[in-house]
Scaffold this motif. Structure first.
Motif, short mmCIF file in Angstrom:
data_model
loop_
_atom_site.label_atom_id
_atom_site.label_comp_id
_atom_site.label_asym_id
_atom_site.label_seq_id
_atom_site.Cartn_x
_atom_site.Cartn_y
_atom_site.Cartn_z
N GLY A 1 0.83 -1.21 0.00
CA GLY A 1 0.00 0.00 0.00
C GLY A 1 0.86 1.25 0.00
N PRO A 2 0.30 2.40 -0.36
CA PRO A 2 1.11 3.62 -0.46
C PRO A 2 1.42 4.26 0.91
CG PRO A 2 -1.17 4.05 -1.10
CD PRO A 2 -1.07 2.58 -0.82
N ILE A 3 2.60 4.84 1.01
CA ILE A 3 2.96 5.60 2.22
C ILE A 3 3.31 7.02 1.77
CG2 ILE A 3 5.35 4.65 2.17
CD1 ILE A 3 5.38 5.06 5.25
N ALA A 4 2.70 8.01 2.44
CA ALA A 4 2.90 9.41 2.00
C ALA A 4 3.42 10.27 3.14
CB ALA A 4 1.58 9.97 1.49
N LEU A 5 4.25 11.22 2.76
CA LEU A 5 4.81 12.18 3.70
C LEU A 5 4.31 13.56 3.29
CD1 LEU A 5 7.25 12.35 5.90
CD2 LEU A 5 8.53 13.29 3.98
N LEU A 6 3.64 14.27 4.21
CA LEU A 6 3.09 15.58 3.87
C LEU A 6 3.77 16.64 4.73
CD1 LEU A 6 -0.68 14.50 3.95
CD2 LEU A 6 0.80 14.64 1.95
N PRO A 7 4.40 17.65 4.11
CA PRO A 7 5.15 18.63 4.90
C PRO A 7 4.25 19.55 5.73
CG PRO A 7 5.03 19.32 2.60
CD PRO A 7 4.39 17.95 2.67
N MET A 8 4.59 19.72 7.00
CA MET A 8 3.80 20.60 7.88
C MET A 8 4.74 21.52 8.65
SD MET A 8 0.76 18.20 9.25
CE MET A 8 -0.28 19.59 9.67
N GLY A 9 5.58 22.24 7.93
CA GLY A 9 6.61 23.06 8.58
C GLY A 9 7.94 22.37 8.38
N ASN B 1 10.72 2.17 10.94
CA ASN B 1 10.04 1.73 9.72
C ASN B 1 9.73 2.92 8.80
OD1 ASN B 1 9.05 -1.19 9.34
ND2 ASN B 1 9.00 -0.86 11.53
N ILE B 2 9.28 4.02 9.42
CA ILE B 2 8.92 5.20 8.61
C ILE B 2 10.19 5.88 8.10
CG2 ILE B 2 7.80 7.48 8.68
CD1 ILE B 2 5.77 6.26 10.65
N GLU B 3 11.19 5.96 9.00
CA GLU B 3 12.46 6.58 8.65
C GLU B 3 13.07 5.92 7.41
OE1 GLU B 3 14.60 7.94 12.43
OE2 GLU B 3 16.00 6.61 11.39
N LYS B 4 12.96 4.58 7.37
CA LYS B 4 13.53 3.80 6.26
C LYS B 4 12.98 4.29 4.91
CE LYS B 4 12.54 -0.70 5.98
NZ LYS B 4 12.37 -2.03 6.54
N GLN B 5 11.71 4.69 4.91
CA GLN B 5 11.08 5.13 3.66
C GLN B 5 11.50 6.53 3.24
OE1 GLN B 5 9.44 3.09 1.89
NE2 GLN B 5 9.47 1.51 3.49
N PHE B 6 11.79 7.40 4.23
CA PHE B 6 11.95 8.82 3.89
C PHE B 6 13.27 9.43 4.36
CE2 PHE B 6 7.23 8.34 4.61
CZ PHE B 6 6.87 8.40 3.27
N LYS B 7 14.23 8.59 4.74
CA LYS B 7 15.46 9.10 5.36
C LYS B 7 16.11 10.24 4.56
CE LYS B 7 19.16 7.47 8.21
NZ LYS B 7 18.66 7.71 9.52
N ASN B 8 16.14 10.11 3.23
CA ASN B 8 16.78 11.13 2.40
C ASN B 8 16.12 12.50 2.54
OD1 ASN B 8 18.39 9.19 1.47
ND2 ASN B 8 17.34 8.92 -0.51
N TYR B 9 14.83 12.48 2.85
CA TYR B 9 14.10 13.76 2.89
C TYR B 9 14.03 14.35 4.30
CZ TYR B 9 12.50 11.80 -1.50
OH TYR B 9 12.45 11.24 -2.74
N ILE B 10 14.01 13.49 5.32
CA ILE B 10 13.74 14.01 6.67
C ILE B 10 14.81 13.70 7.70
CG2 ILE B 10 11.21 14.01 6.40
CD1 ILE B 10 11.24 11.31 7.97
N GLY B 11 15.80 12.92 7.34
CA GLY B 11 16.84 12.54 8.31
C GLY B 11 16.27 11.60 9.35
N GLU B 12 16.53 11.92 10.63
CA GLU B 12 16.04 11.03 11.71
C GLU B 12 14.72 11.53 12.28
OE1 GLU B 12 18.94 10.45 14.79
OE2 GLU B 12 20.41 9.93 13.25
#
Ligand SMILES: Cc1cc2nc3c(=O)[nH]c(=O)nc-3n(C[C@H](O)[C@H](O)[C@H](O)COP(=O)(O)OP(=O)(O)OC[C@H]3O[C@@H](n4cnc5c(N)ncnc54)[C@H](O)[C@@H]3O)c2cc1C
Length: 400
Positions: A215-223, A252-263
């Protein structure tokens, strides 16, 4: 509990969610004191408020609606613009195969903004509370009778009458159930996990969506250092996720978005939402119009449910305003047929498109991987197609 005063109104709306409030607000702002509206919502339990922990993506059609109602200046300070959207898919849950990068602008305007749903609800309900021609009542609805020339609705031992009943009571609509209004529906066998994260790296206002096999996982910027996560996955995976610690969920979430959000530093506001598809056969039945999630419940992968519902309210309120102008019956069949005719194409196209995307990507059929890659790579390689996708998502080309 507010006691019912007027027993007659022009429009009775069942449900006091976002769709309903925007609808009442638009009618009141345009028709002023000439229109009398009663909104009925079920009696609230504290557990009902758990529903509103998620972030919503507001498209340009919604922003334009807010501007036309004079409330964008109240809402904008609480929103976060989305500058770019990065879409990818993973054949295994780790390896990303193809990318679609979208510049999220239409005619130099930002095409979507993220807001906390609770904040949006609060701001809009404060606006409706200022209007004396809208009565909001918290009570359970009783019998509905749709007569040839009026609607009768029993609430708290009183019969309320009006010319039009509007079902805005969400995906499990009690109005639809009572009136036996038919829908096409299916269960996605998926739930969405939503949570808020604080992270070490600036997200640069980029929204990211990765189509995993589950299923899809999405990251939405909020600041800069805060994002919302919406992760749809099948029931078995959700059951596993519910058992793991917050620390493991962060990983688990970090693994998906590490490049964009770090830790991930903090994770809270977790909520779980059942996902199902539902679309009414018709957007009206006799003197009852159906709007928002009561009419169409769609997959949240593109963040379009509220936006779609708000386009319903623009169309339906236009029909009512027109009828008022000429002293016509607001709940007439011809008026509601026009609502159905104008809204169904947008609803049908959006609902089926998101359903199709979910079906194509949320599976582990390895034979589909070339097609999954092909679709994303093709879209990424054609600049005009990319612009069309962003414009389509903004909803501004829809005619009412
Ligand atoms: C995980 C997730 C993420 C999402 N993200 C986005 C996004 O980014 N952007 C977007 O546009 N959309 C998004 N959506 C969709 C969006 O949340 C819905 O489309 C929207 O909330 C529908 O609003 P509504 O007012 O039609 O219904 P609801 O918000 O469900 O409101 C219905 C109202 O009716 C009331 N009610 C219920 N039963 C009764 C009854 N018997 N009598 C009287 N009143 C009743 C309820 O109390 C409530 O106030 C998302 C959905 C999910 C699940």
């Amino acid at each position: 509990m507010k006691q019912l005063k007027p027993s007659h109104s022009d429009v009775i709306i069942v449900g006091n969610g976002i769709t309903s409030q925007f609808f009442a607000l638009r009618l009141s702002k345009i028709l002023g004191g000439r229109i009398r509206i009663i909104i009925i919502d079920k009696e609230r339990k504290d557990s009902d408020l758990k529903e509103y922990v998620r972030a919503l993506s507001l498209s340009l059609s919604t922003i334009n609606l807010c501007k036309s109602l004079g409330i964008w200046k109240l809402i904008e300070p609480h929103t976060h613009p989305v500058s770019k959207i990065f879409i990818s898919h993973s054949a295994s849950n780790i390896e990303k195969q193809s990318f679609l990068n979208l510049d999220n602008r239409v005619n130099d305007e930002v095409a979507s903004y993220i807001i906390d749903e609770k904040v949006l609800r609060k701001l809009v309900s404060e606006e409706t509370a200022k209007l004396s021609n809208i009565d909001v009542i918290y009570a359970n609805i009783g019998d509905i009778k749709l007569e040839t020339d009026q609607v009768n609705l029993k609430v708290q031992n009183q019969i309320l009458t009006s010319k039009l009943l509007v079902a805005a009571d969400g995906r499990k609509s009690a109005v639809k159930k009572q009136l036996n209004i038919k829908s096409v529906s299916w269960d996605y066998n998926q739930l969405a996990l939503s949570c808020l994260i604080e992270h070490s790296k600036n997200n640069e206002n980029i929204a990211v969506e990765n189509f995993l096999q589950t299923g899809p996982i999405a990251l939405l910027p909020m600041g800069k250092g805060t994002s919302s996560v919406i992760w749809s996955m099948n029931r078995e995976n959700i059951d596993q996720i519910k058992k793991i610690s917050i620390g493991d969920l962060k990983l688990n979430i970090e693994k998906q978005f590490k490049n964009y959000i770090g830790e991930i530093i903090k994770l809270d506001n977790t909520g779980f939402f059942e996902l199902n598809f539902s679309l009414v056969h018709k957007l009206y039945f006799k003197r009852c119009a159906i709007i928002g999630d009561a009419a169409h419940s769609i997959h949240p992968l593109a963040g379009q449910g509220t936006n779609l519902g708000l386009r319903d309210i623009i169309c339906l309120s236009d029909r009512i305003i027109e009828a008022f102008k000429y002293g016509l019956d607001v709940g007439s069949t011809s008026n509601l047929q026009e609502y159905q005719r104008k809204r169904m194409p947008d609803i049908l196209t959006s609902a089926l498109a998101y359903d199709g995307i979910n079906r194509l990507y949320s599976n582990n059929i390895s034979g589909l991987n070339p097609l999954k890659n092909f679709v994303i790579n093709l879209a990424d390689s054609i600049p005009i197609l990319k612009k069309t996708l962003v414009r389509g998502g903004s909803g501004i080309s829809i005619k009412y």
